[in-house]
Scaffold this motif. Structure first.
Motif, PDB file in Angstrom:
ATOM      1  N   ASP A 253       0.841  -1.199   0.000  1.00 36.02           N
ATOM      2  CA  ASP A 253       0.000   0.000   0.000  1.00 36.02           C
ATOM      3  C   ASP A 253       0.874   1.246   0.000  1.00 36.02           C
ATOM      4  OD1 ASP A 253      -1.835   1.963   0.312  1.00 36.02           O
ATOM      5  OD2 ASP A 253      -2.645   1.252   2.216  1.00 36.02           O
ATOM      6  N   PRO A 254       0.910   2.014  -1.093  1.00 26.71           N
ATOM      7  CA  PRO A 254       1.755   3.211  -1.145  1.00 26.71           C
ATOM      8  C   PRO A 254       1.319   4.306  -0.180  1.00 26.71           C
ATOM      9  CG  PRO A 254       0.369   3.050  -3.113  1.00 26.71           C
ATOM     10  CD  PRO A 254       0.223   1.762  -2.366  1.00 26.71           C
ATOM     11  N   THR A 255       0.073   4.245   0.314  1.00 27.18           N
ATOM     12  CA  THR A 255      -0.373   5.284   1.250  1.00 27.18           C
ATOM     13  C   THR A 255       0.323   5.151   2.601  1.00 27.18           C
ATOM     14  OG1 THR A 255      -2.263   3.952   2.020  1.00 27.18           O
ATOM     15  CG2 THR A 255      -2.614   5.391   0.113  1.00 27.18           C
ATOM     16  N   GLU A 256       1.015   4.021   2.826  1.00 26.55           N
ATOM     17  CA  GLU A 256       1.785   3.871   4.056  1.00 26.55           C
ATOM     18  C   GLU A 256       2.953   4.860   4.116  1.00 26.55           C
ATOM     19  OE1 GLU A 256       3.151  -0.109   3.951  1.00 26.55           O
ATOM     20  OE2 GLU A 256       1.164  -1.023   4.023  1.00 26.55           O
ATOM     21  N   LEU A 257       3.349   5.388   2.965  1.00 21.21           N
ATOM     22  CA  LEU A 257       4.523   6.258   2.871  1.00 21.21           C
ATOM     23  C   LEU A 257       4.064   7.707   2.885  1.00 21.21           C
ATOM     24  CD1 LEU A 257       6.259   4.246   0.011  1.00 21.21           C
ATOM     25  CD2 LEU A 257       6.575   3.974   2.485  1.00 21.21           C
ATOM     26  N   SER A 258       3.853   8.240   4.073  1.00 22.25           N
ATOM     27  CA  SER A 258       3.214   9.558   4.163  1.00 22.25           C
ATOM     28  C   SER A 258       4.093  10.638   4.776  1.00 22.25           C
ATOM     29  CB  SER A 258       1.917   9.451   4.973  1.00 22.25           C
ATOM     30  OG  SER A 258       2.190   8.954   6.278  1.00 22.25           O
ATOM     31  N   ASP A 259       5.109  10.275   5.569  1.00 22.53           N
ATOM     32  CA  ASP A 259       5.873  11.275   6.315  1.00 22.53           C
ATOM     33  C   ASP A 259       7.369  11.070   6.081  1.00 22.53           C
ATOM     34  OD1 ASP A 259       7.060  13.007   8.072  1.00 22.53           O
ATOM     35  OD2 ASP A 259       5.791  12.483   9.776  1.00 22.53           O
ATOM     36  N   PRO A 260       7.956  11.781   5.121  1.00 23.06           N
ATOM     37  CA  PRO A 260       9.381  11.596   4.833  1.00 23.06           C
ATOM     38  C   PRO A 260      10.274  11.872   6.036  1.00 23.06           C
ATOM     39  CG  PRO A 260       8.316  12.836   3.085  1.00 23.06           C
ATOM     40  CD  PRO A 260       7.330  12.739   4.205  1.00 23.06           C
ATOM     41  N   GLY A 261       9.919  12.877   6.846  1.00 27.81           N
ATOM     42  CA  GLY A 261      10.732  13.205   8.013  1.00 27.81           C
ATOM     43  C   GLY A 261      10.782  12.076   9.017  1.00 27.81           C
ATOM     44  N   ALA A 262       9.630  11.433   9.248  1.00 30.20           N
ATOM     45  CA  ALA A 262       9.591  10.325  10.195  1.00 30.20           C
ATOM     46  C   ALA A 262      10.375   9.126   9.670  1.00 30.20           C
ATOM     47  CB  ALA A 262       8.141   9.927  10.459  1.00 30.20           C
ATOM     48  N   THR A 263      10.393   8.966   8.348  1.00 34.69           N
ATOM     49  CA  THR A 263      11.103   7.837   7.747  1.00 34.69           C
ATOM     50  C   THR A 263      12.588   7.853   8.084  1.00 34.69           C
ATOM     51  OG1 THR A 263       9.522   7.691   5.917  1.00 34.69           O
ATOM     52  CG2 THR A 263      11.710   6.754   5.539  1.00 34.69           C
TER      53      THR A 263
END
Length: 320
Positions: A253-263
């Protein structure tokens, strides 16, 4: 990468990662398109066939090795078509000598890692292949600055004697660290370009890879423990680029990738704990998925690459 359409995948990669695009591997196309088969198809004077247990040395060229070579040639044709007039870094991957030795079988079904002469011949063949592959890439894409990635998920197993025998009841003897280092150095020197060694396994041998001449080390951040922080810091201080895997490679699910900073919070912690200078972080870190994306959905794979770009910008804007 997932799927079987090399043209669409190559186009997407070049559009999404203009700073460091790569020649995709699409193992879903079948034997010969997989990581191991692609590399075997490039080795000079070495033939192999697919057995139920995996790739095994053969006496003469056969359908499997010819198919691997043909597919790779088609992949290069596609890359050449899409990179007309293009210039910049361009990454291509082959299996490293020790993962190759741990997975390619001799005629008796045992891994080549169990025979000193076979290991030596395999290193020599791969070194020749590395140099020829870089030359081919330069001819096909004159504006390219080649980067070679050596995929070495089994190097730790080779070093620690954890490669199973054909029966599965025993393991092959550990290979001496000096031999492992020298084998990697021979391949890296033959390539003559920056080489990144990728190992998505625990206990990455950072110091050994650095001594062997690796310009970069690619690893899964979730597998790094605090006792490895010093080894990471020493690599940074030596100027080694860290390709840090921060995203799972099997998402759907690509919507799991929402916060680049948290990544990339874990990247900042990795940097902060040993007290590394924040100014070096944007210079020596590449943000990547943790491992290959072949098991992901096509939508997730595309989103993951774009998310890594955004996460890298977040690090560059705020390294602390």
């Amino acid at each position: 990468m997932p799927g079987t359409d090399v043209r669409e995948t190559a186009r997407m990669v070049l559009e999404t990662l203009p700073a460091l695009p790569f020649l995709p591997e699409l193992p879903a196309r079948g034997p010969g398109a997989d990581m191991l088969g692609r590399t075997i198809g490039l080795l000079p004077d070495l033939h192999a066939r697919v057995e139920p247990s995996g790739w095994r040395i053969a006496d003469r060229p056969g359908r499997d090795s010819r198919r691997a070579r043909d597919r790779f040639s088609e992949d290069l044709d596609t890359l050449e078509e899409f990179t007309q007039g293009w210039s910049g870094a361009l990454k291509v991957s082959v299996v490293g000598p020790w993962t190759l030795a741990a997975t390619l079988e001799r005629r008796n079904g045992e891994a080549m890692v169990g025979d000193h002469g076979a290991r030596r011949d395999l290193v020599a063949a791969l070194a020749e292949t590395a140099g020829e592959l870089v030359g081919t890439l330069r001819r096909r894409v004159p504006g390219a600055s080649p980067v070679l990635q050596l995929d070495e998920p089994s190097v730790v197993s080779v070093l620690t004697g954890r490669v199973p025998t054909a029966s599965g009841y025993r393991t092959h003897r550990a290979v001496d660290r000096q031999e492992v280092e020298e084998g990697l150095r021979r391949v890296i020197d033959a390539a003559g370009v920056p080489v990144v060694v990728h190992s998505c396994a625990p206990e990455v041998p950072f110091a050994l890879l650095r001594r062997a001449g690796a310009h970069g080390v690619s690893f899964d951040l979730s597998l790094i423990t605090e006792r490895e922080y010093d080894a990471v810091a020493e690599s940074v201080e030596a100027g080694t680029t860290l390709f840090i895997g921060v995203l799972p490679g099997d998402g759907a699910d690509p919507t799991e990738l929402s916060d680049p900073g948290a990544t990339v919070m874990g990247v900042r912690s990795l940097w902060r704990n040993p007290g590394l200078p924040p100014a070096l972080l944007p210079e020596l870190v590449v943000v990547t998925p943790a491992c290959g994306l072949a098991g992901a959905s096509p939508a997730y794979a595309r989103a993951a690459l774009a998310h890594c770009v955004r996460a890298a910008r977040s690090l560059a804007d705020n390294p602390e």
